[in-house]
Scaffold this motif. Sequence first.
Motif, PDB file in Angstrom:
ATOM      1  N   ARG A 113       0.725  -1.174  -0.123  1.00 37.44           N
ATOM      2  CA  ARG A 113       0.055   0.065   0.084  1.00 37.44           C
ATOM      3  C   ARG A 113       0.670   1.275   0.019  1.00 37.44           C
ATOM      4  O   ARG A 113       1.704   1.312   0.780  1.00 37.44           O
ATOM      5  CB  ARG A 113      -1.024   0.080   1.061  1.00 37.44           C
ATOM      6  CG  ARG A 113      -1.782   1.197   1.174  1.00 37.44           C
ATOM      7  CD  ARG A 113      -2.791   0.971   2.423  1.00 37.44           C
ATOM      8  NE  ARG A 113      -3.701   2.084   2.523  1.00 37.44           N
ATOM      9  CZ  ARG A 113      -4.674   2.642   3.469  1.00 37.44           C
ATOM     10  NH1 ARG A 113      -4.521   1.626   4.496  1.00 37.44           N
ATOM     11  NH2 ARG A 113      -5.584   3.211   3.131  1.00 37.44           N
ATOM     12  N   PRO A 114       0.491   2.338  -1.102  1.00 39.96           N
ATOM     13  CA  PRO A 114      -0.576   2.323  -1.683  1.00 39.96           C
ATOM     14  C   PRO A 114      -0.528   1.836  -3.163  1.00 39.96           C
ATOM     15  O   PRO A 114      -1.162   2.253  -3.975  1.00 39.96           O
ATOM     16  CB  PRO A 114      -0.761   3.945  -1.932  1.00 39.96           C
ATOM     17  CG  PRO A 114       0.561   4.588  -1.707  1.00 39.96           C
ATOM     18  CD  PRO A 114       1.428   3.646  -0.865  1.00 39.96           C
ATOM     19  N   GLN A 125       7.542   5.396   2.893  1.00 39.11           N
ATOM     20  CA  GLN A 125       6.290   4.995   3.527  1.00 39.11           C
ATOM     21  C   GLN A 125       6.142   4.604   4.939  1.00 39.11           C
ATOM     22  O   GLN A 125       5.395   5.041   5.837  1.00 39.11           O
ATOM     23  CB  GLN A 125       5.260   4.150   2.448  1.00 39.11           C
ATOM     24  CG  GLN A 125       5.409   4.838   1.167  1.00 39.11           C
ATOM     25  CD  GLN A 125       4.272   5.935   1.191  1.00 39.11           C
ATOM     26  OE1 GLN A 125       3.276   5.943   1.860  1.00 39.11           O
ATOM     27  NE2 GLN A 125       4.240   6.529   0.171  1.00 39.11           N
ATOM     28  N   TYR A 132      -0.225   5.327   5.680  1.00 42.22           N
ATOM     29  CA  TYR A 132       0.027   6.085   4.430  1.00 42.22           C
ATOM     30  C   TYR A 132      -0.297   7.509   4.424  1.00 42.22           C
ATOM     31  O   TYR A 132       0.237   8.348   4.046  1.00 42.22           O
ATOM     32  CB  TYR A 132      -0.524   5.341   3.183  1.00 42.22           C
ATOM     33  CG  TYR A 132      -0.147   6.245   1.893  1.00 42.22           C
ATOM     34  CD1 TYR A 132       0.787   6.367   1.331  1.00 42.22           C
ATOM     35  CD2 TYR A 132      -1.307   7.021   1.498  1.00 42.22           C
ATOM     36  CE1 TYR A 132       1.263   7.236   0.278  1.00 42.22           C
ATOM     37  CE2 TYR A 132      -1.212   7.854   0.136  1.00 42.22           C
ATOM     38  CZ  TYR A 132       0.168   7.921  -0.079  1.00 42.22           C
ATOM     39  OH  TYR A 132       0.218   8.686  -1.573  1.00 42.22           O
ATOM     40  N   HIS A 133      -1.487   7.600   4.900  1.00 44.26           N
ATOM     41  CA  HIS A 133      -2.100   9.152   4.752  1.00 44.26           C
ATOM     42  C   HIS A 133      -1.253   9.911   5.900  1.00 44.26           C
ATOM     43  O   HIS A 133      -1.395  11.250   5.809  1.00 44.26           O
ATOM     44  CB  HIS A 133      -3.532   8.914   5.182  1.00 44.26           C
ATOM     45  CG  HIS A 133      -4.178   8.307   4.034  1.00 44.26           C
ATOM     46  ND1 HIS A 133      -4.311   9.105   2.832  1.00 44.26           N
ATOM     47  CD2 HIS A 133      -4.857   7.181   3.874  1.00 44.26           C
ATOM     48  CE1 HIS A 133      -5.042   8.130   2.143  1.00 44.26           C
ATOM     49  NE2 HIS A 133      -5.414   7.145   2.838  1.00 44.26           N
ATOM     50  N   ASP A 170       4.190   6.794  -7.277  1.00 41.92           N
ATOM     51  CA  ASP A 170       3.613   5.772  -6.779  1.00 41.92           C
ATOM     52  C   ASP A 170       1.989   5.525  -7.055  1.00 41.92           C
ATOM     53  O   ASP A 170       1.436   6.144  -7.893  1.00 41.92           O
ATOM     54  CB  ASP A 170       4.041   5.699  -5.213  1.00 41.92           C
ATOM     55  CG  ASP A 170       3.434   6.627  -4.629  1.00 41.92           C
ATOM     56  OD1 ASP A 170       2.274   7.446  -5.323  1.00 41.92           O
ATOM     57  OD2 ASP A 170       3.799   7.278  -3.410  1.00 41.92           O
ATOM     58  N   ALA A 172      -0.250   6.299  -5.250  1.00 43.48           N
ATOM     59  CA  ALA A 172      -1.087   7.291  -4.906  1.00 43.48           C
ATOM     60  C   ALA A 172      -0.631   8.769  -5.765  1.00 43.48           C
ATOM     61  O   ALA A 172      -1.423   9.698  -5.630  1.00 43.48           O
ATOM     62  CB  ALA A 172      -0.933   7.842  -3.703  1.00 43.48           C
ATOM     63  N   ASP A 179       6.370  12.809  -1.246  1.00 45.70           N
ATOM     64  CA  ASP A 179       6.165  12.251   0.063  1.00 45.70           C
ATOM     65  C   ASP A 179       7.077  12.730   1.027  1.00 45.70           C
ATOM     66  O   ASP A 179       6.725  12.795   2.338  1.00 45.70           O
ATOM     67  CB  ASP A 179       6.571  10.721   0.058  1.00 45.70           C
ATOM     68  CG  ASP A 179       5.387  10.008  -0.509  1.00 45.70           C
ATOM     69  OD1 ASP A 179       4.313  10.403  -0.656  1.00 45.70           O
ATOM     70  OD2 ASP A 179       5.840   9.021  -1.179  1.00 45.70           O
ATOM     71  N   LEU A 300      -6.279   2.961  -8.321  1.00 42.67           N
ATOM     72  CA  LEU A 300      -7.069   3.324  -7.337  1.00 42.67           C
ATOM     73  C   LEU A 300      -8.164   3.063  -7.274  1.00 42.67           C
ATOM     74  O   LEU A 300      -8.758   2.291  -6.304  1.00 42.67           O
ATOM     75  CB  LEU A 300      -7.015   4.954  -7.147  1.00 42.67           C
ATOM     76  CG  LEU A 300      -5.727   5.608  -6.660  1.00 42.67           C
ATOM     77  CD1 LEU A 300      -6.018   7.214  -6.789  1.00 42.67           C
ATOM     78  CD2 LEU A 300      -5.223   5.146  -5.553  1.00 42.67           C
ATOM     79  N   ARG A 303      -8.506  -0.698  -5.974  1.00 42.24           N
ATOM     80  CA  ARG A 303      -8.206  -1.053  -4.464  1.00 42.24           C
ATOM     81  C   ARG A 303      -9.296  -0.318  -3.503  1.00 42.24           C
ATOM     82  O   ARG A 303      -9.498  -0.919  -2.610  1.00 42.24           O
ATOM     83  CB  ARG A 303      -6.872   0.014  -4.292  1.00 42.24           C
ATOM     84  CG  ARG A 303      -6.557   0.128  -2.894  1.00 42.24           C
ATOM     85  CD  ARG A 303      -5.134   0.812  -2.920  1.00 42.24           C
ATOM     86  NE  ARG A 303      -4.044  -0.200  -3.353  1.00 42.24           N
ATOM     87  CZ  ARG A 303      -3.385  -1.148  -2.918  1.00 42.24           C
ATOM     88  NH1 ARG A 303      -3.760  -1.496  -1.851  1.00 42.24           N
ATOM     89  NH2 ARG A 303      -2.558  -1.802  -3.942  1.00 42.24           N
ATOM     90  N   GLU A 304     -10.236   0.661  -4.035  1.00 40.35           N
ATOM     91  CA  GLU A 304     -11.307   1.199  -3.412  1.00 40.35           C
ATOM     92  C   GLU A 304     -12.152  -0.138  -3.233  1.00 40.35           C
ATOM     93  O   GLU A 304     -12.798  -0.261  -2.074  1.00 40.35           O
ATOM     94  CB  GLU A 304     -11.885   2.330  -4.110  1.00 40.35           C
ATOM     95  CG  GLU A 304     -10.912   3.551  -3.990  1.00 40.35           C
ATOM     96  CD  GLU A 304     -11.067   4.074  -2.570  1.00 40.35           C
ATOM     97  OE1 GLU A 304     -11.961   3.815  -1.713  1.00 40.35           O
ATOM     98  OE2 GLU A 304     -10.059   4.708  -2.129  1.00 40.35           O
TER      99      GLU A 304
END
Length: 344
Positions: A113-114, A125, A132-133, A170, A172, A179, A300, A303-304
């Motif tokens: 992830r991500p 990360q 991650y967030h 990446d 995201a 990052d 994405l 993944r959602e």
Amino acid sequence: MHCAVLSKETDESERLVKYLLQNVPSSLETKSVEGYTPLALAYALHRTRFARILIKAGANQAVRDHNGNNLIHLLLCGPNGQARDKTQDLQTLLDLLDPRLVPSLLTERSSERPGSLTPIAHWMQQLSPYGYHGRHDMDMKLETDNNLEVLRLILDFADHTGQRHLELLDGAGNTPLHDAVRLQLPKMLGLMLDRRPDLLYRENATGSTPADLAEEAWVSEVTSKQPHVPDINQYHYYNEENNPLVRRSPESLLREKSENRRSERRIIWDLCRERAEKDAGRHRRRLVSLFEANEVAKRLAPREHEMTAVAERRRLARKGYLVRDETDKQKDEVSEWYGMAAQW
């Protein structure tokens, strides 16, 4: 062979590895349930003596586990999932790799992830303990001298590749420099800009450069809280800045004193602004391509859906409508002892 590599490095265990190579040569490339070969385990656990023996025997250095992690991924992030913060044995293990494979190893992506994480992106990360967030707190203080040494070593190792791994997006849609801004890592950002100053103008999937993110974070910081209005009738001995200006000493107004209390977001913005002024006209803004933006969107979307499906399975399991399949918990000796082996 896996169990021998999991063991502590001693003369006896080294003889055991050599004995197994001679008598059971097929064990050299055997994979565990999670996709680890003996060489992959040696790199993940920093077993330098075992790695040297296995590579000399012809072990495949391009091997990847079930999550797509290659040897450098495993080298930088160990069994506990945290980023390595010590350079011990790191340079030795990197030097053992075939130089012809190094450019591809540095740019290969894992599905952690991500998603689509190069080794250095994966390592960054894992620096954040908040996932991650990350968090919106100021001054997260994630940088240490050890982390900086690890990053410096990796950048030195990748010098002959042109540091191409720093420009890749990446899952995201961010580069490692984005990052660094997001995680408030000013010194690491400076190290990467020293190698690739043009990446200060590299857009992510949403069209923001690291400099844009730094400016947004700094503006958000200075506008998120109303300024303190001191009480004219009170006098604060413990913190002179809480006093009205007419009651403050001239020394408290010195620029040098206030500079020492700059937040990480302010330091990052000042760094980006200074680099932009220094390199004025030398580099052009690099726009994100339609292909790159579409690739991020494609990654994405499933993944959602996956996260929604997992949440639904957990909800049904809590209500007793779903019994977890025991075959999903398949384990072997490697998965059982992997975490403990790092402490041996």
